[in-house]
Design an enzyme around this catalytic site. Structure first.
Site, mmCIF file in Angstrom:
data_model
loop_
_atom_site.group_PDB
_atom_site.id
_atom_site.type_symbol
_atom_site.label_atom_id
_atom_site.label_comp_id
_atom_site.label_asym_id
_atom_site.label_seq_id
_atom_site.Cartn_x
_atom_site.Cartn_y
_atom_site.Cartn_z
ATOM 1 N N LYS A 92 1.616 8.255 111.278
ATOM 2 C CA LYS A 92 0.553 8.617 110.349
ATOM 3 C C LYS A 92 0.020 7.370 109.675
ATOM 4 C CE LYS A 92 1.505 7.884 106.605
ATOM 5 N NZ LYS A 92 1.934 6.728 105.742
ATOM 6 N N ILE A 140 8.875 0.760 109.825
ATOM 7 C CA ILE A 140 9.177 2.175 110.081
ATOM 8 C C ILE A 140 9.869 2.359 111.429
ATOM 9 C CG2 ILE A 140 6.964 2.914 111.124
ATOM 10 C CD1 ILE A 140 9.178 4.827 108.587
ATOM 11 N N ASP A 162 -2.053 5.513 101.911
ATOM 12 C CA ASP A 162 -1.009 5.418 102.936
ATOM 13 C C ASP A 162 0.149 6.361 102.576
ATOM 14 O OD1 ASP A 162 0.258 3.855 105.346
ATOM 15 O OD2 ASP A 162 1.749 3.871 103.751
ATOM 16 N N SER A 213 6.015 -5.649 121.076
ATOM 17 C CA SER A 213 5.819 -6.143 119.723
ATOM 18 C C SER A 213 5.672 -7.653 119.811
ATOM 19 C CB SER A 213 7.025 -5.751 118.857
ATOM 20 O OG SER A 213 6.682 -5.638 117.515
ATOM 21 N N ARG A 214 4.733 -8.206 119.053
ATOM 22 C CA ARG A 214 4.423 -9.629 119.218
ATOM 23 C C ARG A 214 5.501 -10.533 118.647
ATOM 24 N NH1 ARG A 214 -0.803 -9.040 115.851
ATOM 25 N NH2 ARG A 214 0.924 -8.238 114.628
HETATM 26 P P1 NAP Z 1 4.859 -2.934 109.446
HETATM 27 O O1 NAP Z 1 6.221 -3.154 108.875
HETATM 28 O O2 NAP Z 1 3.781 -3.905 109.124
HETATM 29 O O3 NAP Z 1 5.074 -2.821 111.015
HETATM 30 C C1 NAP Z 1 4.016 -2.648 111.919
HETATM 31 C C2 NAP Z 1 4.256 -3.523 113.132
HETATM 32 O O4 NAP Z 1 3.147 -3.388 114.000
HETATM 33 C C3 NAP Z 1 4.356 -4.991 112.770
HETATM 34 O O5 NAP Z 1 5.694 -5.384 112.568
HETATM 35 C C4 NAP Z 1 3.725 -5.688 113.954
HETATM 36 O O6 NAP Z 1 4.717 -6.105 114.861
HETATM 37 C C5 NAP Z 1 2.882 -4.636 114.641
HETATM 38 N N1 NAP Z 1 1.441 -4.931 114.531
HETATM 39 C C6 NAP Z 1 0.532 -4.853 115.533
HETATM 40 N N2 NAP Z 1 -0.684 -5.175 115.112
HETATM 41 C C7 NAP Z 1 -0.575 -5.493 113.807
HETATM 42 C C8 NAP Z 1 -1.482 -5.934 112.837
HETATM 43 N N3 NAP Z 1 -2.790 -6.105 113.129
HETATM 44 N N4 NAP Z 1 -1.033 -6.175 111.579
HETATM 45 C C9 NAP Z 1 0.273 -6.001 111.274
HETATM 46 N N5 NAP Z 1 1.189 -5.593 112.182
HETATM 47 C C10 NAP Z 1 0.771 -5.343 113.434
HETATM 48 O O7 NAP Z 1 4.297 -1.508 109.051
HETATM 49 P P2 NAP Z 1 5.119 -0.147 108.856
HETATM 50 O O8 NAP Z 1 5.474 0.007 107.431
HETATM 51 O O9 NAP Z 1 6.195 -0.048 109.859
HETATM 52 O O10 NAP Z 1 3.947 0.894 109.127
HETATM 53 C C11 NAP Z 1 3.462 1.169 110.417
HETATM 54 C C12 NAP Z 1 2.885 2.579 110.410
HETATM 55 O O11 NAP Z 1 3.939 3.486 110.051
HETATM 56 C C13 NAP Z 1 1.773 2.772 109.374
HETATM 57 O O12 NAP Z 1 0.782 3.614 109.881
HETATM 58 C C14 NAP Z 1 2.497 3.441 108.204
HETATM 59 O O13 NAP Z 1 1.638 4.277 107.450
HETATM 60 C C15 NAP Z 1 3.544 4.262 108.939
HETATM 61 N N6 NAP Z 1 4.703 4.586 108.102
HETATM 62 C C16 NAP Z 1 5.340 3.618 107.368
HETATM 63 C C17 NAP Z 1 6.391 3.964 106.535
HETATM 64 C C18 NAP Z 1 7.155 2.947 105.717
HETATM 65 O O14 NAP Z 1 8.017 3.337 104.933
HETATM 66 N N7 NAP Z 1 6.923 1.659 105.856
HETATM 67 C C19 NAP Z 1 6.809 5.300 106.448
HETATM 68 C C20 NAP Z 1 6.188 6.236 107.253
HETATM 69 C C21 NAP Z 1 5.124 5.874 108.054
HETATM 70 P P3 NAP Z 1 4.465 -7.408 115.758
HETATM 71 O O15 NAP Z 1 3.891 -8.446 114.830
HETATM 72 O O16 NAP Z 1 5.820 -7.757 116.274
HETATM 73 O O17 NAP Z 1 3.477 -7.004 116.820
#
Ligand code: NAP
Length: 310
Positions: free
Chosen positions: A92, A16, A170, A38-39
């Site tokens: 969110k 996101i 989610d 970011s890690r």
């Molecule tokens: P994501 O692709 O998994 O990205 C989250 C990032 O956070 C990871 O790339 C990771 O980066 C970091 N992170 C830190 N601690 C973590 C852990 N314990 N497990 C996994 N990643 C961790 O997730 P996302 O889809 O962007 O979603 C993140 C938030 O945005 C959620 O709350 C989701 O509901 C919200 N959101 C997502 C979307 C969508 O379309 N995907 C839309 C609206 C809102 P590093 O490994 O580099 O630290």
């Protein structure tokens, strides 16, 4: 005299953050990206850190943090930022539990900084017009259908299936964030049925019933198994005809007529609102969608279904 832009750092450069936050910050006056924590990810020409602790310990000057990490673990990150006197914007859902988000609200107040618990779907084009219309009409019922393909939208995201990852809530919480905004009265859960794959700790589908203070029925069907066309619809029956929001709230149909079709501006609206909150020294912490999700888990009758494979 115009104020200096808010210097923001993104924490968690994942899907996101890349899909929406970077572009929205770039497109918004009054805010600029100065760092990333970011890690496993970096950006060129921006100060990059492994995690928020390293960022806070650095000499990079910044005013605010935008947390784009998964909900579990976000509390510690938000607390560290607030303790350091930074404004905080939360993706969110705002956290993994209710008690932690209320603790953050209290901390932000004590520190005199802004906390923005964002609901991106509330920033969709049809939401405020629908709210205005529903304030003037007699509502008979509300039906939510939020059905999408988890394999398409969340490929390989392990956290979303873990406790606190919320599973189908989610996306489902996005629908609840719209309904809690457009309805003129509040509502409470009366029935919850949650379908869990045998090998997962979070639901793949949820069937919910609510009732408003005045007795209006609200139903919600969330499902992550929908292939083909995706459905993000909210249909409100009123005494003058239906008010229907489709495409996640970016399109509005009033009494069968299409009245709003808008390109996605949700995240640009969120950052504009964040700039306003920080500038005016306010917070926006409506956690009601998360309250409904917590209720759904508390009251939920559990049904087991086949194992889910990515
Ligand atoms: P994501 O692709 O998994 O990205 C989250 C990032 O956070 C990871 O790339 C990771 O980066 C970091 N992170 C830190 N601690 C973590 C852990 N314990 N497990 C996994 N990643 C961790 O997730 P996302 O889809 O962007 O979603 C993140 C938030 O945005 C959620 O709350 C989701 O509901 C919200 N959101 C997502 C979307 C969508 O379309 N995907 C839309 C609206 C809102 P590093 O490994 O580099 O630290």
């Amino acid at each position: 005299m115009s104020m200096a832009p808010i210097r923001v750092a993104i924490v968690g450069l994942g899907k996101i953050a890349r899909d929406q936050h970077l572009g929205a910050i770039e497109a918004t006056d009054g805010i600029e990206l100065v760092a990333v924590a970011s890690r496993h990810a970096k950006l060129d020409q921006i100060a990059c850190f492994h995690e928020i602790g390293d960022l806070l310990a650095s000499d990079v000057k910044f005013d605010a943090v935008s947390l784009c990490t998964p909900p579990v673990g976000r509390f510690e990150q938000a607390k560290a930022a607030l303790d350091a006197g930074k404004h905080v914007m939360l993706e969110k859902p705002p956290g993994a539990t209710l008690s932690e988000v209320y603790a953050l609200e209290k901390l932000a107040k004590a520190k005199g900084v802004s906390l923005f618990s964002t609901w991106h779907s509330r920033a969709a084009a049809a939401v405020e017009p629908a709210r205005g219309l529903l304030a003037k009409r007699k509502i008979r019922s509300v039906a939510v259908e939020w059905k999408e393909d988890v394999r398409h939208w969340h490929p390989g995201q392990a956290w979303i299936w873990e406790p606190g990852g919320l599973g189908v809530f989610d996306p489902g919480i996005n629908a609840l964030s719209i309904v809690t905004r457009i309805m003129p009265e509040s509502f409470h859960l009366t029935r919850s049925e949650l379908t869990f794959p045998a090998n997962r700790a979070a639901p793949i589908a949820a069937s919910l019933s609510f009732e408003t203070d005045g007795g209006i029925p609200v139903s919600a069907e969330f499902d992550w198994r929908q292939t083909g066309p995706q459905t993000w619809d909210i249909r409100v029956e009123t005494d003058e005809g239906p008010i229907v929001l489709t495409h996640g709230g970016s399109r509005l149909f009033v009494d069968g007529e299409s009245v709003i079709v808008e390109e996605d501006r949700e995240y640009r609206n969120l950052y504009r609102d964040f700039v306003t909150l920080v500038t005016e020294g306010r917070s926006d912490t409506d956690f009601s969608p998360l309250v409904h999700v917590a209720d759904a888990f508390m009251l939920g009758r559990r049904i087991q279904t086949d194992e889910f494979e990515d």
